[in-house]
Design a protein around this motif. Structure first.
Motif, PDB file in Angstrom:
ATOM      1  N   PHE A 191      27.938  72.684  91.638  1.00 51.89           N
ATOM      2  CA  PHE A 191      28.740  71.603  91.059  1.00 51.89           C
ATOM      3  C   PHE A 191      30.211  72.006  91.002  1.00 51.89           C
ATOM      4  O   PHE A 191      31.100  71.234  91.389  1.00 51.89           O
ATOM      5  N   ALA A 192      30.477  73.226  90.540  1.00 47.69           N
ATOM      6  CA  ALA A 192      31.859  73.693  90.441  1.00 47.69           C
ATOM      7  C   ALA A 192      32.514  73.766  91.816  1.00 47.69           C
ATOM      8  O   ALA A 192      33.681  73.373  91.986  1.00 47.69           O
ATOM      9  N   GLU A 193      31.795  74.250  92.814  1.00 52.17           N
ATOM     10  CA  GLU A 193      32.354  74.365  94.155  1.00 52.17           C
ATOM     11  C   GLU A 193      32.679  72.994  94.733  1.00 52.17           C
ATOM     12  O   GLU A 193      33.679  72.809  95.430  1.00 52.17           O
ATOM     13  N   GLU A 194      31.848  72.029  94.431  1.00 55.51           N
ATOM     14  CA  GLU A 194      32.109  70.660  94.880  1.00 55.51           C
ATOM     15  C   GLU A 194      33.393  70.120  94.260  1.00 55.51           C
ATOM     16  O   GLU A 194      34.184  69.455  94.929  1.00 55.51           O
ATOM     17  N   LEU A 195      33.624  70.432  92.988  1.00 58.67           N
ATOM     18  CA  LEU A 195      34.866  69.991  92.355  1.00 58.67           C
ATOM     19  C   LEU A 195      36.075  70.748  92.905  1.00 58.67           C
ATOM     20  O   LEU A 195      37.168  70.184  92.997  1.00 58.67           O
ATOM     21  N   TYR A 196      35.881  71.994  93.269  1.00 65.43           N
ATOM     22  CA  TYR A 196      36.985  72.766  93.833  1.00 65.43           C
ATOM     23  C   TYR A 196      37.491  72.129  95.126  1.00 65.43           C
ATOM     24  O   TYR A 196      38.699  72.146  95.406  1.00 65.43           O
ATOM     25  N   ARG A 197      36.613  71.544  95.893  1.00 65.56           N
ATOM     26  CA  ARG A 197      36.993  70.913  97.158  1.00 65.56           C
ATOM     27  C   ARG A 197      38.044  69.832  96.964  1.00 65.56           C
ATOM     28  O   ARG A 197      38.855  69.571  97.857  1.00 65.56           O
ATOM     29  N   THR A 198      38.042  69.193  95.806  1.00 66.13           N
ATOM     30  CA  THR A 198      38.974  68.099  95.563  1.00 66.13           C
ATOM     31  C   THR A 198      40.014  68.450  94.496  1.00 66.13           C
ATOM     32  O   THR A 198      40.613  67.566  93.886  1.00 66.13           O
ATOM     33  N   GLY A 199      40.221  69.746  94.264  1.00 68.96           N
ATOM     34  CA  GLY A 199      41.271  70.182  93.356  1.00 68.96           C
ATOM     35  C   GLY A 199      40.963  69.997  91.895  1.00 68.96           C
ATOM     36  O   GLY A 199      41.879  69.999  91.057  1.00 68.96           O
ATOM     37  N   ALA A 253      39.981  79.531  87.608  1.00 66.19           N
ATOM     38  CA  ALA A 253      38.589  79.336  87.183  1.00 66.19           C
ATOM     39  C   ALA A 253      37.620  79.699  88.301  1.00 66.19           C
ATOM     40  O   ALA A 253      36.561  80.292  88.061  1.00 66.19           O
ATOM     41  N   ARG A 254      37.981  79.352  89.528  1.00 70.98           N
ATOM     42  CA  ARG A 254      37.094  79.677  90.638  1.00 70.98           C
ATOM     43  C   ARG A 254      36.978  81.187  90.826  1.00 70.98           C
ATOM     44  O   ARG A 254      35.883  81.719  91.074  1.00 70.98           O
ATOM     45  N   GLU A 281      33.423  83.159  90.584  1.00 69.68           N
ATOM     46  CA  GLU A 281      32.874  83.969  91.678  1.00 69.68           C
ATOM     47  C   GLU A 281      32.641  85.409  91.242  1.00 69.68           C
ATOM     48  O   GLU A 281      31.662  86.038  91.663  1.00 69.68           O
ATOM     49  N   ALA A 282      33.526  85.943  90.385  1.00 71.01           N
ATOM     50  CA  ALA A 282      33.339  87.306  89.889  1.00 71.01           C
ATOM     51  C   ALA A 282      32.094  87.397  89.010  1.00 71.01           C
ATOM     52  O   ALA A 282      31.304  88.345  89.112  1.00 71.01           O
ATOM     53  N   GLY A 317      39.779  71.102  84.596  1.00 69.75           N
ATOM     54  CA  GLY A 317      39.955  72.155  85.591  1.00 69.75           C
ATOM     55  C   GLY A 317      38.844  73.176  85.591  1.00 69.75           C
ATOM     56  O   GLY A 317      38.943  74.198  86.268  1.00 69.75           O
ATOM     57  N   LEU A 318      37.759  72.921  84.840  1.00 72.69           N
ATOM     58  CA  LEU A 318      36.688  73.914  84.629  1.00 72.69           C
ATOM     59  C   LEU A 318      37.309  75.236  84.216  1.00 72.69           C
ATOM     60  O   LEU A 318      36.858  76.308  84.620  1.00 72.69           O
ATOM     61  N   HIS A 319      38.308  75.164  83.362  1.00 71.75           N
ATOM     62  CA  HIS A 319      39.245  76.253  83.158  1.00 71.75           C
ATOM     63  C   HIS A 319      39.221  76.836  81.740  1.00 71.75           C
ATOM     64  O   HIS A 319      39.676  77.950  81.529  1.00 71.75           O
ATOM     65  N   ASP A 320      38.664  76.087  80.776  1.00 71.92           N
ATOM     66  CA  ASP A 320      38.858  76.458  79.371  1.00 71.92           C
ATOM     67  C   ASP A 320      37.893  77.536  78.887  1.00 71.92           C
ATOM     68  O   ASP A 320      38.285  78.477  78.198  1.00 71.92           O
ATOM     69  N   GLN A 321      36.620  77.377  79.185  1.00 72.53           N
ATOM     70  CA  GLN A 321      35.602  78.353  78.834  1.00 72.53           C
ATOM     71  C   GLN A 321      34.527  78.298  79.917  1.00 72.53           C
ATOM     72  O   GLN A 321      34.593  77.459  80.815  1.00 72.53           O
ATOM     73  N   PHE A 322      33.531  79.174  79.831  1.00 77.67           N
ATOM     74  CA  PHE A 322      32.550  79.262  80.906  1.00 77.67           C
ATOM     75  C   PHE A 322      31.131  79.244  80.331  1.00 77.67           C
ATOM     76  O   PHE A 322      30.878  79.798  79.260  1.00 77.67           O
ATOM     77  N   LEU A 323      30.239  78.602  81.063  1.00 79.00           N
ATOM     78  CA  LEU A 323      28.824  78.590  80.744  1.00 79.00           C
ATOM     79  C   LEU A 323      28.120  79.500  81.735  1.00 79.00           C
ATOM     80  O   LEU A 323      28.237  79.316  82.951  1.00 79.00           O
ATOM     81  N   LEU A 324      27.402  80.493  81.218  1.00 78.41           N
ATOM     82  CA  LEU A 324      26.722  81.475  82.057  1.00 78.41           C
ATOM     83  C   LEU A 324      25.241  81.492  81.699  1.00 78.41           C
ATOM     84  O   LEU A 324      24.888  81.510  80.518  1.00 78.41           O
ATOM     85  N   VAL A 325      24.400  81.477  82.713  1.00 77.24           N
ATOM     86  CA  VAL A 325      22.949  81.496  82.514  1.00 77.24           C
ATOM     87  C   VAL A 325      22.380  82.788  83.085  1.00 77.24           C
ATOM     88  O   VAL A 325      22.616  83.122  84.252  1.00 77.24           O
TER      89      VAL A 325
END
Length: 267
Positions: A193-201, A207-208, A212-213, A229-237
């Motif tokens: 989902f995040a990568e799809e949003l990256y395609r369109t800025g 955040a990307r 990836e790290a 911007g998917l930039h504020d905080q992160f969800l990790l599973v």
């Protein structure tokens, strides 16, 4: 005087898609936004272009009878919509019907979806989780060691290519199924989902890089930034059976800290 608490929120998935009328999955979390409310309270007037500011000005309210307390959630978790709920209470004397205030919000703040406002209004009276504790105990919220929020109103004004609606809708559907009936590796949908949003800025470069790290850490099943911007905080599973202590040093190397699992902080 009275203390009123409004839940904070986080988009698990669906940022930007919901702006186009699509689906999103949100969760209400603690700590919430705690307000002191009463006739003797003197709070700061909200920004006139914020939802709360618009509401108070339209009602001819010249002063603010609520104040955000210091032990509230930080910015970036639905603070402006929580403030809007309190402004509604000041004007109308009670917290709103969720559908009524969402209708008002969509008329007055057309660039935003109001999904967070709707969630917060509903959860005040009817708190419930959308996934089992066994799923949520694998999900962790990560915060930046150096807070760096992208202002939502500025982000929404950016000129960007359109999203691929059907593609994003399919990913949200997969995520919803995954939190109800998880399969091995299924939370990789977050990164898709995040990568799809990256395609369109719509995912920031910063955040990307962080995403990836984090995805290279052994034991991580899925990761996505949250917010504008998917930039504020992160969800990790994490993968089943992985202890969060084993990944903590790598998370901190990425400039983040592990807050807690969703099991521990869900409203």
């Amino acid at each position: 005087m009275e203390i009123v608490e409004v839940p904070a929120k986080i988009f698990l998935i669906g940022e930007y898609l919901v702006l186009e009328g699509g689906d999103a999955v949100l969760e209400a979390i603690r700590p919430g936004y705690r307000f002191e409310f009463g006739d003797s309270v003197e709070g700061r007037f909200p920004h006139p272009e914020s939802p709360a500011g618009i509401l108070l000005q339209d009602a001819g309210e010249g002063r603010v009878r609520f104040r955000l307390l210091e032990d509230s959630a930080p910015p970036g978790y639905g603070g402006s919509t929580a403030e809007c709920l309190m402004a509604w209470r000041q004007v109308y004397g009670a917290l709103p019907d969720p559908r009524e205030i969402h209708h008002w919000y969509r008329r007055h703040v057309p660039l935003a979806s109001g999904a967070d406002l709707l969630l917060q209004a509903e959860k005040i009276s009817s708190p419930r989780s959308i996934a089992s504790p066994q799923v949520y105990e694998r999900m962790y919220l990560l915060e930046r060691l150096q807070p760096s929020k992208r202002p939502t109103h500025e982000d929404l004004m950016l000129d960007r290519p359109p999203i691929r609606y059907e593609r994003l809708s399919g990913l949200v559907t997969r995520f919803r199924r995954q939190i109800q009936d998880p399969v091995e590796g299924g939370f990789a949908v977050l990164g898709e989902f995040a990568e799809e949003l990256y395609r369109t800025g719509r995912e920031s470069d910063d955040a990307r890089q962080i995403r990836e790290a984090l995805q290279t850490i052994e034991g991580v099943e899925g990761v996505k930034g949250c917010g504008a911007g998917l930039h504020d905080q992160f969800l990790l599973v994490l993968k089943p059976g992985v202890n969060q202590a084993s990944i903590r040093p790598y998370v901190e190397q990425a400039g983040l800290r592990i807050r807690e699992s969703l099991t521990e902080c869900v409203w």
